[in-house]
Scaffold this motif. Structure first.
Motif, PDB file in Angstrom:
ATOM      1  N   LEU A  53      56.370  37.542  91.570  1.00 36.20           N
ATOM      2  CA  LEU A  53      56.692  36.850  90.227  1.00 36.20           C
ATOM      3  C   LEU A  53      57.296  38.145  89.342  1.00 36.20           C
ATOM      4  O   LEU A  53      58.522  37.875  88.750  1.00 36.20           O
ATOM      5  N   ALA A  54      56.726  39.167  89.716  1.00 34.90           N
ATOM      6  CA  ALA A  54      57.222  40.371  88.738  1.00 34.90           C
ATOM      7  C   ALA A  54      58.637  40.943  89.330  1.00 34.90           C
ATOM      8  O   ALA A  54      59.562  41.115  88.321  1.00 34.90           O
ATOM      9  N   TYR A  57      61.285  38.263  88.258  1.00 32.38           N
ATOM     10  CA  TYR A  57      61.244  38.460  86.607  1.00 32.38           C
ATOM     11  C   TYR A  57      62.422  39.789  86.437  1.00 32.38           C
ATOM     12  O   TYR A  57      63.210  39.720  85.629  1.00 32.38           O
ATOM     13  N   ARG A  60      65.888  39.418  87.470  1.00 31.65           N
ATOM     14  CA  ARG A  60      66.630  38.601  86.522  1.00 31.65           C
ATOM     15  C   ARG A  60      67.089  39.095  85.163  1.00 31.65           C
ATOM     16  O   ARG A  60      68.031  39.224  84.542  1.00 31.65           O
ATOM     17  N   VAL A  61      66.063  40.122  84.815  1.00 31.49           N
ATOM     18  CA  VAL A  61      66.186  40.715  83.514  1.00 31.49           C
ATOM     19  C   VAL A  61      67.253  42.105  83.658  1.00 31.49           C
ATOM     20  O   VAL A  61      68.153  41.995  82.598  1.00 31.49           O
ATOM     21  N   GLU A  64      70.870  40.061  85.211  1.00 31.25           N
ATOM     22  CA  GLU A  64      71.428  38.911  84.712  1.00 31.25           C
ATOM     23  C   GLU A  64      72.744  39.168  83.968  1.00 31.25           C
ATOM     24  O   GLU A  64      73.861  38.252  83.902  1.00 31.25           O
TER      25      GLU A  64
END
Length: 66
Positions: A53-54, A57, A60-61, A64
């Motif tokens: 998950l990290a 995340y 994407r951050v 993106e």
């Protein structure tokens, strides 16, 4: 939907690597997994999910807006 398909394909690639590279080690591990307590397997599974998950995340951050 395309991102999901890509992620699923990538997961399958990573899951298949141990079976392709050293199937005998996978078989030995599969026989020994019964000796590991359920609670330890749950903690390991949770840790792996949180790390995944990290990674998603931060991926994407960080990428993106590129």
């Amino acid at each position: 939907m395309g991102l999901f398909i890509s992620a699923l394909g990538l997961m399958m690639i990573f899951e298949g690597i141990p079976y392709f590279c050293s199937p005998s080690h996978v078989k030995n591990f599969a026989q020994k997994i019964n000796e590991i307590p359920d609670q330890v397997l749950r903690v390991i599974g949770l840790a792996i999910m949180l790390i995944g998950l990290a990674i998603v995340y931060f991926g994407r951050v960080l990428f993106e807006n590129s």
